[in-house]
Design an enzyme around this catalytic site. Structure first.
Site, short mmCIF file in Angstrom:
data_model
loop_
_atom_site.label_atom_id
_atom_site.label_comp_id
_atom_site.label_asym_id
_atom_site.label_seq_id
_atom_site.Cartn_x
_atom_site.Cartn_y
_atom_site.Cartn_z
N LYS A 14 0.84 -1.34 0.01
CA LYS A 14 0.04 0.04 0.12
C LYS A 14 0.72 1.25 -0.06
CE LYS A 14 -2.06 -1.08 3.95
NZ LYS A 14 -1.17 -2.33 4.02
N ARG A 89 -9.34 1.30 8.68
CA ARG A 89 -8.89 0.05 9.10
C ARG A 89 -9.85 -0.85 9.70
NH1 ARG A 89 -3.34 0.65 8.85
NH2 ARG A 89 -2.36 -1.09 9.67
N ARG A 128 12.17 -6.35 5.39
CA ARG A 128 12.08 -5.01 5.83
C ARG A 128 12.66 -4.55 7.05
NH1 ARG A 128 6.73 -1.69 5.53
NH2 ARG A 128 6.09 -3.11 7.35
N ARG A 130 11.07 -3.34 9.84
CA ARG A 130 10.64 -2.19 10.80
C ARG A 130 10.32 -2.62 12.21
NH1 ARG A 130 5.46 0.40 8.14
NH2 ARG A 130 4.42 -0.98 9.71
N ARG A 141 -0.49 -8.91 13.35
CA ARG A 141 -1.05 -7.88 12.54
C ARG A 141 -1.80 -8.41 11.41
NH1 ARG A 141 4.58 -5.57 10.74
NH2 ARG A 141 3.14 -4.19 8.98
P1 AP5 Z 1 4.84 -1.49 1.98
O1 AP5 Z 1 4.51 -0.87 0.47
O2 AP5 Z 1 5.42 -0.82 3.17
O3 AP5 Z 1 3.59 -2.32 2.37
P2 AP5 Z 1 2.12 -1.78 3.11
O4 AP5 Z 1 1.11 -2.36 2.60
O5 AP5 Z 1 2.37 -0.28 3.18
O6 AP5 Z 1 2.58 -2.61 4.55
P3 AP5 Z 1 2.55 -1.97 5.90
O7 AP5 Z 1 3.47 -3.06 6.68
O8 AP5 Z 1 3.26 -0.64 6.04
O9 AP5 Z 1 1.23 -1.80 6.26
P4 AP5 Z 1 0.58 -1.79 7.74
O10 AP5 Z 1 -0.81 -1.70 7.16
O11 AP5 Z 1 0.76 -3.24 8.70
O12 AP5 Z 1 1.19 -0.78 8.42
P5 AP5 Z 1 0.69 0.65 8.76
O13 AP5 Z 1 1.92 1.24 8.71
O14 AP5 Z 1 -0.43 1.10 7.94
O15 AP5 Z 1 5.72 -2.77 1.35
C1 AP5 Z 1 6.14 -3.71 2.40
C2 AP5 Z 1 7.58 -4.35 1.99
O16 AP5 Z 1 7.46 -4.96 0.82
C3 AP5 Z 1 8.62 -3.00 1.63
O17 AP5 Z 1 9.70 -3.69 2.02
C4 AP5 Z 1 8.62 -3.13 0.10
O18 AP5 Z 1 9.73 -2.47 -0.49
C5 AP5 Z 1 7.98 -4.45 -0.39
N1 AP5 Z 1 7.19 -4.56 -1.50
C6 AP5 Z 1 6.18 -3.76 -1.79
N2 AP5 Z 1 5.76 -4.01 -2.85
C7 AP5 Z 1 6.26 -5.34 -3.37
C8 AP5 Z 1 6.21 -5.83 -4.57
N3 AP5 Z 1 5.36 -5.63 -5.56
N4 AP5 Z 1 7.16 -6.76 -4.70
C9 AP5 Z 1 8.32 -7.08 -3.69
N5 AP5 Z 1 8.26 -6.18 -2.65
C10 AP5 Z 1 7.43 -5.36 -2.41
O19 AP5 Z 1 0.32 0.39 10.37
C11 AP5 Z 1 1.24 0.12 11.32
C12 AP5 Z 1 0.38 0.33 12.73
O20 AP5 Z 1 -0.12 1.54 13.12
C13 AP5 Z 1 -0.65 -0.54 12.81
O21 AP5 Z 1 -0.37 -2.09 13.23
C14 AP5 Z 1 -1.68 0.25 13.99
O22 AP5 Z 1 -1.10 -0.12 15.28
C15 AP5 Z 1 -1.23 1.54 13.54
N6 AP5 Z 1 -2.43 1.97 12.64
C16 AP5 Z 1 -2.06 2.49 11.33
N7 AP5 Z 1 -3.26 3.19 10.94
C17 AP5 Z 1 -4.25 2.76 11.69
C18 AP5 Z 1 -5.60 3.13 11.79
N8 AP5 Z 1 -6.29 3.56 10.48
N9 AP5 Z 1 -6.30 2.60 12.81
C19 AP5 Z 1 -5.80 2.14 14.03
N10 AP5 Z 1 -4.58 1.74 14.05
C20 AP5 Z 1 -3.53 2.19 12.75
#
Ligand code: AP5
Length: 184
Positions: A14, A89, A128, A130, A141
């Site tokens: 995403k 979410r 990655r 993080r 997650r």
């Molecule tokens: P990336 O692009 O970062 O994927 P992503 O879908 O954004 O994954 P995230 O882990 O960032 O999502 P998430 O939903 O868990 O985290 P968020 O920050 O929203 O890609 C991931 C990896 O894969 C990278 O290394 C990339 O290079 C690689 N990649 C991408 N595309 C690829 C491809 N096609 N081929 C190969 N490799 C690829 O949330 C984190 C935390 O914040 C949550 O757990 C929660 O505690 C909180 N939070 C955030 N938003 C909310 C909300 N709205 N409500 C409540 N809590 C929230």
């Protein structure tokens, strides 16, 4: 005008794709995860409250998120479009967003769902590295995603706005497919 919502499991791409489309279409990429990570790094009140949920892979409570989204979508750079990544979410966030978008008269164009098998997600996130990318937290997650976020696929499906794209292909191929969808 581009107004998009990204759905998809942790690691589906995403953030990667939202950033690319944002650069292309000159509208802000609004990632609630990035906003929260900045708040944690700066040790703001929000960051202090959010950190323990994030480190456990749980959703941060809605009351910490909803005002933040209202404020962000009200900022000047968002009047001509936005790309939401990580929000909504759960169903209550989606209902809130419906009301907000109606109030500010900014309907969303597409809800883009990135589809990627679980084992690919885990491999991507482990490489990655993080803070919330440890195996146990990733598994939680994913469980939280299945329980609370995946129901949004059905929530949006009935509205002719939801498009699912295969996220398990090279990044450029995913971007090209997304661009085809939003240009249609
Ligand atoms: P990336 O692009 O970062 O994927 P992503 O879908 O954004 O994954 P995230 O882990 O960032 O999502 P998430 O939903 O868990 O985290 P968020 O920050 O929203 O890609 C991931 C990896 O894969 C990278 O290394 C990339 O290079 C690689 N990649 C991408 N595309 C690829 C491809 N096609 N081929 C190969 N490799 C690829 O949330 C984190 C935390 O914040 C949550 O757990 C929660 O505690 C909180 N939070 C955030 N938003 C909310 C909300 N709205 N409500 C409540 N809590 C929230």
């Amino acid at each position: 005008m581009t107004r998009l919502i990204f759905l998809g499991a942790p690691g589906a791409g995403k953030g990667t794709q939202a950033q690319r489309l944002s650069a292309e279409s000159q509208v802000p990429h609004i990632s609630t995860g990035d906003i929260l990570r900045t708040a944690v790094a700066k040790q703001t009140d929000l960051g202090k409250k959010a950190a323990h949920y994030m480190n456990a892979g749980e959703l941060v409570p809605d009351d910490l998120i909803l005002d933040l989204i209202r404020e962000r979508l009200g900022q000047a750079d968002a009047t001509n479009g936005w790309i939401l990544d990580g929000f909504p979410r759960n169903v209550s966030q989606a209902n809130f967003l419906d009301g907000l978008l109606e109030e500010i008269q900014q309907p969303c164009d597409f809800v883009l769902n990135l589809d990627v098998p679980d084992e690919v997600l885990v491999t991507r996130l482990l490489s990655r590295g993080r803070q919330d990318d440890t195996e146990a937290v990733i598994r939680n997650r994913l469980a939280v995603y299945r329980e609370q976020t995946e129901p949004l696929i059905d929530f949006y499906r009935g509205r002719q706005q939801l498009v699912s794209v295969n996220g398990n292909q090279p990044m450029d191929a995913v971007t090209a497919e997304l661009k085809r969808v939003i240009a249609a």
